[in-house]
Design a protein around this motif. Structure first.
Motif, mmCIF file in Angstrom:
data_model
loop_
_atom_site.group_PDB
_atom_site.id
_atom_site.type_symbol
_atom_site.label_atom_id
_atom_site.label_comp_id
_atom_site.label_asym_id
_atom_site.label_seq_id
_atom_site.Cartn_x
_atom_site.Cartn_y
_atom_site.Cartn_z
ATOM 1 N N PHE A 137 10.894 34.691 18.830
ATOM 2 C CA PHE A 137 10.277 35.040 17.551
ATOM 3 C C PHE A 137 11.237 35.855 16.696
ATOM 4 O O PHE A 137 11.232 35.734 15.452
ATOM 5 N N GLY A 138 12.066 36.686 17.336
ATOM 6 C CA GLY A 138 13.056 37.443 16.577
ATOM 7 C C GLY A 138 14.035 36.520 15.881
ATOM 8 O O GLY A 138 14.387 36.752 14.716
ATOM 9 N N ARG A 139 14.461 35.478 16.577
ATOM 10 C CA ARG A 139 15.365 34.503 15.943
ATOM 11 C C ARG A 139 14.671 33.799 14.785
ATOM 12 O O ARG A 139 15.266 33.569 13.719
ATOM 13 N N LEU A 140 13.405 33.451 14.975
ATOM 14 C CA LEU A 140 12.653 32.743 13.941
ATOM 15 C C LEU A 140 12.494 33.608 12.694
ATOM 16 O O LEU A 140 12.799 33.172 11.566
ATOM 17 N N PHE A 141 12.058 34.845 12.869
ATOM 18 C CA PHE A 141 11.862 35.724 11.720
ATOM 19 C C PHE A 141 13.193 36.106 11.089
ATOM 20 O O PHE A 141 13.277 36.311 9.871
ATOM 21 N N GLY A 142 14.240 36.198 11.918
ATOM 22 C CA GLY A 142 15.556 36.499 11.368
ATOM 23 C C GLY A 142 16.063 35.389 10.478
ATOM 24 O O GLY A 142 16.614 35.639 9.395
ATOM 25 N N ALA A 143 15.861 34.150 10.899
ATOM 26 C CA ALA A 143 16.279 33.014 10.075
ATOM 27 C C ALA A 143 15.536 33.011 8.749
ATOM 28 O O ALA A 143 16.110 32.752 7.676
ATOM 29 N N GLU A 144 14.236 33.294 8.815
ATOM 30 C CA GLU A 144 13.450 33.314 7.581
ATOM 31 C C GLU A 144 13.944 34.392 6.633
ATOM 32 O O GLU A 144 14.063 34.170 5.416
ATOM 33 N N ALA A 145 14.272 35.573 7.178
ATOM 34 C CA ALA A 145 14.756 36.665 6.325
ATOM 35 C C ALA A 145 16.103 36.319 5.695
ATOM 36 O O ALA A 145 16.334 36.601 4.511
ATOM 37 N N ILE A 146 16.995 35.718 6.474
ATOM 38 C CA ILE A 146 18.323 35.352 5.957
ATOM 39 C C ILE A 146 18.197 34.330 4.837
ATOM 40 O O ILE A 146 18.856 34.434 3.791
ATOM 41 N N ILE A 147 17.326 33.318 5.037
ATOM 42 C CA ILE A 147 17.166 32.273 4.022
ATOM 43 C C ILE A 147 16.527 32.833 2.762
ATOM 44 O O ILE A 147 16.970 32.568 1.638
ATOM 45 N N LYS A 148 15.479 33.653 2.933
ATOM 46 C CA LYS A 148 14.788 34.209 1.772
ATOM 47 C C LYS A 148 15.661 35.179 0.984
ATOM 48 O O LYS A 148 15.513 35.313 -0.229
ATOM 49 N N SER A 149 16.575 35.844 1.672
ATOM 50 C CA SER A 149 17.429 36.807 0.972
ATOM 51 C C SER A 149 18.374 36.127 -0.009
ATOM 52 O O SER A 149 18.845 36.760 -0.960
ATOM 53 N N GLY A 150 18.676 34.837 0.222
ATOM 54 C CA GLY A 150 19.540 34.090 -0.700
ATOM 55 C C GLY A 150 21.019 34.279 -0.474
ATOM 56 O O GLY A 150 21.840 33.783 -1.261
#
Length: 1004
Positions: A137-150
């Motif tokens: 889940f940490g990897r999943l949420f980390g990917a989402e944060a990286i993508i959303k940050s732009g």
């Protein structure tokens, strides 16, 4: 020793600088309170904004490591709070201003961030199962944060880094199917964000390539991602040989699409879907986001015609998608309960979120069948979901009443069942049609008319049941429409007339078996039911006083025209020449009444239109008395609306008396419709009622409540016998609300009446019980005499030693016994029949008296200041005392109380010298009535009536009070000296109170 003690001391720990504020921030990021989390994230992000002193690389690295580690924590709401903070921190750290301040020597780069993310979220395999899940889940949420940050797409697209993120996300999705939906959702949303940012198309192409290389194309996530790319970036290069025409929604891919969307394939049993992707082993009760993505895409082309606008487009229409993928997929008969559950979720979602055109297409055959089956039995697995689905339908109809048409067609049309409410034991359709607006009704009514004509079954009994259901729904429409806020407009009137015409078509006509005919033919009971429903509809219309005269006239005119043209078939009512002429004359009168200008001041036009229309309807219903009523109506019409110059007062009085008789004929019928109609008409002509007409009403109140009274009122003979009619039990309507027949039980409250009426009712009941016991004893005696036996509890009085009880009887003796038994049982049947006749007669008379009391209540409200109304006092008092039915007694007292209440001040009837003696006589009669024993309400009624007459006398001449005192004095003497006087104490208490208040006025 000292040396030893010195060497044994522990080394003092160096002080560590702990940023307590930062610790609090990280603590607050895990809070379950949204507001606390957001404040903590804001506090952390503010340390990296451009207006602050630029943070050094070490500080940034520690913060990123701490945030990525926080994503791997299952504590409270840590993942949510840390994800928000990480997204904003990355956006600030890699903003153009921050990069410029740090210069080119900074070691914090995007690849470095990805390294931290990958290292922190990597599960080595030595952890426990829960720890591994936390890292995933940490990897999943980390990917989402990286993508959303732009940071991967601004100021330029970093293809290698983007590729790295895609590889790690798709690797996780393939390795752990239980998080595959979340992984797909991240990429799906990223494509829409990239479209809004007008990003490089190469970014999307890379995403599709990694999707294919990860064998995730033929999964719900793959379909959603592909559809998003197709809609947002239609001009990019799609990987070849994956979907026909590079579109999973292509019409040629419908079969494969159905398998993918419901996550099934030929290799499902082995746990892998076609193409190598594992099928998720855990069922999710939430609807997959891919369904919403597909529906959203297809919602712009809901029909086949719309899908052909673009020649190059070969996409499925929404209706085809729903039929193939949802109805034949999720709701297939062999489909699992879990997939049907998804189907209900999708059904509810479309109903709640999409337009009416789209929502009207989801009532397909398998879905409606599953909905019906699950609703029918509460123990079924999906019963609650089916209930939610029906509530969603009703909620949409309440919000948008025009949706009622699509709902009814879906539930009762070709895909549903006419008996949907009966099978499911709900009132779903009934509630829907009750909330339908005029536009929806105009679509529903042709469907109902078609279903009545052809219910879809050749069995007569089943067809009759379906037609009964449809009749009930049509009645519900009428009742809800007349109470609607827009019920008075012309469109609403047209819809109501359409319902009545449908009833009339099937109630009065029989069509041959031809195109447009009725199949199977209507039974006699069904046609009687439809005629009854016409009365029920008119009852609601008249009660609401909306279109109360226009619609009854419209329906009888339609029946007449259809009988002439044979538009609906042969007219079933046989009419001789005399009856036809009477009806023809009635329609001429109706035509003249309709053309009268209401501005001329002519009163009673609408009332007469209603009377004529209802009487003609009674003729069509086969009422034998209706013909004479038409003749009497013609007489009244000629006298009231004829030549005013030649019209005399005597003729007007005759017309008024005849009109009262007509209204009494209607009121005598046990029907709410005729009661309301007679009340409305009577209210118009009440001021014209003469003493003769009032006497007709009073005579009914004074009639006995039994067989003798019925024979007196209706001129019945003792030897009249009713004919038994066979009734189809299945056509008996169990719902009393669907009938306008009023049922009154004269035995109600008889026990309570006994205690309040001086024992008269109880004595009557005792007499009836004694009579019943005597009848039973006589029957048993006759039966014993015929058989030569005796009751077991009785001793033989004769010595039967000389008789041979075992001797057999010969044929003649047996025949004689049979004859005697036949006579005994025939006598018993006659006695029971007579008892039933008495009970029926009592119910009839009680109903009739209640209706007359309703009319008298209207009369006293309209004409309480008339001297003629005083004639009602004694009959009402006698009825209050004599009636054995508490309901009638109380109602009579209520009318009298209303009368005395209205006669106040200037409303007291005026008295002329020629009427003075009759009023004095009335006062003495009231006092004589007060001396009788009766219920409490009788005593109070006598007191109120006496004071009313006193007011009339005193208003005429104050000196009459001397005579009034003498009358009260004689009554007081009788109370003291006569045993037969039962006047109640309140009689004199009320008189004393009146004297106190009246003396002040008389002295002034």
């Amino acid at each position: 020793m000292a040396q030893k003690e010195g060497t044994s001391k522990k080394r003092r720990r160096e002080p560590v600088n702990v940023d307590t504020k930062l610790v609090e921030i990280y603590e607050d990021l895990t809070s379950e309170n949204d507001e606390i989390r957001l404040k903590a994230a804001q506090a952390l992000v503010s340390q990296f904004t451009a207006d602050k002193k630029p943070a050094d690389d070490e500080q940034i690295r520690k913060t990123l490591q701490r945030l990525f580690r926080g994503l791997c924590s299952s504590r409270k709401a840590a993942r949510i709070g840390f994800s928000i903070a990480l997204t904003e921190v990355l956006a600030q750290v890699f903003s153009a201003e921050a990069l410029a301040l740090r210069g080119g020597s900074s070691e914090i780069t995007v690849p470095g961030v990805l390294g931290i993310w990958e290292g922190v979220s990597n599960a080595s395999g030595s952890e426990s199962g829960q720890e591994q899940r936390d890292h995933h889940f940490g990897r999943l949420f980390g990917a989402e944060a990286i993508i959303k940050s732009g940071i991967l797409f601004s100021p330029k697209s970093l293809i290698p880094e983007w590729t790295k993120v895609l590889e790690l996300v798709f690797e996780l999705a393939k390795k752990k199917p239980w998080v595959r939906e979340e992984c797909g959702w991240i990429i799906y949303r990223a494509i829409y964000d990239l479209s809004a940012q007008k990003a490089d198309t190469q970014v999307v192409e890379v995403a599709l390539e990694k999707l294919c290389s990860g064998d995730l194309t033929r999964t719900p996530e793959g379909v959603a991602i592909w559809v998003a790319a197709k809609d947002c970036f239609p001009g990019i290069g799609f990987p070849g040989k994956v979907w026909k025409h590079d579109d999973p929604l292509d019409s040629k891919e419908r079969t494969q699409l159905a398998k993918v969307m419901k996550e099934s394939s030929t290799s499902e049993s082995s746990g892998e879907a076609e193409g190598g992707a594992k099928v998720s082993g855990v069922w999710n009760s939430k609807l997959h986001f891919a369904w919403d993505a597909v529906v959203k895409t297809l919602s712009s082309v809901p029909t086949k015609e719309a899908s052909k606008i673009k020649a190059s487009s070969n996409r499925l229409s929404f209706s085809d998608f729903w039929a193939e993928v949802v109805d034949n997929g999720l709701f297939a008969s062999a489909s699992s309960e879990e997939r049907k559950y998804w189907g209900f979720l999708l059904f509810i979602k479309v109903l709640n979120e999409h337009n009416l055109q789209l929502a009207s297409l989801v009532f397909t055959k398998n879905l409606v069948r599953c909905l019906t089956n699950q609703l029918a039995v509460e123990d079924r697995y999906l019963h609650r979901m089916a209930v939610k689905a029906t509530k969603a339908i009703q909620a949409r109809v309440s919000k948008e009443p025009e949706f009622a048409a699509a709902s009814v067609k879906g539930l009762m049309g070709s895909a549903g069942s006419i008996n949907f409410d009966q099978v499911t034991k709900t009132k779903t359709v009934e509630k829907i049609v009750s909330e339908a607006n005029v536009e929806a009704l105009n679509q529903i009514l042709p469907l109902f008319e078609q279903l009545i004509a052809s219910p879809g079954t050749s069995e007569s009994k089943a067809a009759a049941s379906s037609r009964q259901v449809l009749a009930g729904l049509l009645l519900s429409m009428v009742r809800s429409r007349v109470s609607a806020s827009d019920a008075a407009d012309q469109a609403s009137e047209a819809a109501l007339e359409r319902v009545l015409v449908i009833f009339a078509r099937f109630a009065y006509f029989t069509s041959e078996e031809k195109k447009g005919g009725v199949q199977p033919p209507l039974t006699q009971q069904t046609q009687e039911l439809f005629r009854s429903r016409i009365n029920s509809c008119l009852n609601s219309i008249i009660a609401a006083q909306k279109h109360a005269t226009t619609l009854p006239y419209a329906i009888v005119r339609k029946i007449r025209d259809a009988a002439k043209s044979e538009e609906y078939g042969k007219f079933i009512i046989a009419m001789d020449d005399v009856l036809k002429e009477s009806v023809k004359g009635a329609f001429k009168a109706l035509k003249k009444l309709s053309s009268m200008d209401k501005k001329t001041g002519t009163t009673g036009v609408d009332a007469f239109k209603l009377l004529y229309s209802m009487t003609i309807l009674q003729v069509y219903n086969g009422d034998a008395d209706a013909v004479s009523m038409l003749d009497e109506l013609d007489f009244c019409y000629a006298k009231i609306f004829g030549d005013k110059k030649s019209k005399t007062g005597e003729e007007t009085s005759e017309a008024s008396d005849a009109l009262v008789e007509i209204l009494l004929s209607f009121a005598s019928k046990p029907s709410q419709l005729f009661r309301r109609m007679s009340e409305q008409v009577f209210a118009v002509f009440a001021p014209n009622v003469t003493a003769t007409g009032l006497e007709s009403l009073i005579s009914i109140l004074e009639a006995k409540e039994g067989l003798a009274g019925q024979q007196e009122m209706f001129d019945q003979q003792d030897d009249q016998a009713g004919e038994d009619e066979d009734e189809d039990e299945d056509m008996i309507d169990a719902d009393e609300e669907d009938s306008d027949v009023e049922i009154i039980n004269p035995e109600d409250n008889s026990a309570s009446e006994a205690s309040s009426s001086g024992g008269e009712a109880s004595e009557e009941e005792e007499e009836e019980d004694e009579e019943d016991a005597a009848e039973i004893a006589a029957f048993e005696a006759k039966l014993a005499s015929a058989l030569g036996t005796h009751r077991a509890d009785q001793d033989l009085k004769e010595d039967d030693s000389g008789s041979d009880s075992d001797a057999d009887m010969n044929d003649d003796e047996m025949e004689a016994v049979d004859t005697q038994l036949a006579k005994v049982f025939q006598a018993r049947r006659d006695a029971l029949s007579k008892k039933k006749d008495k009970k029926d007669a009592k119910e009839t008379m009680v109903n009739f008296k209640n209706r007359v009391l309703d009319l008298l209540e209207i009369y006293v409200k309209k004409c309480h200041s008339s001297l003629l109304a005083l004639d009602l006092i004694l009959p009402l008092l006698r009825l209050t005392r004599r009636s054995t039915v508490k309901q009638v007694s109380n109602k009579a007292n209520a009318v009298l109380r209303e009368y005395t209440k209205l006669c106040k001040g200037s409303s007291v009837p005026g008295l002329g010298s020629e009427n003075l003696e009759s009023v004095w006589s009335l006062l003495r009669d009231i006092h004589g009535e007060a001396m009788h024993s009766g219920p409490l309400v009788h005593g109070s009624g006598c007191s109120q009536a006496s004071l009313l007459v006193v007011k009339v006398l005193v208003a005429h001449d104050k000196e009459t009070v001397r005579g009034v005192v003498d009358v009260y004095g004689e009554t007081r003497k009788a109370q003291l000296l006569s045993r037969k006087c039962h006047v109640q104490p309140s009689f004199f208490t009320d008189w004393n109170n009146w004297c106190v208040s009246a003396s002040k006025q008389m002295k002034n």
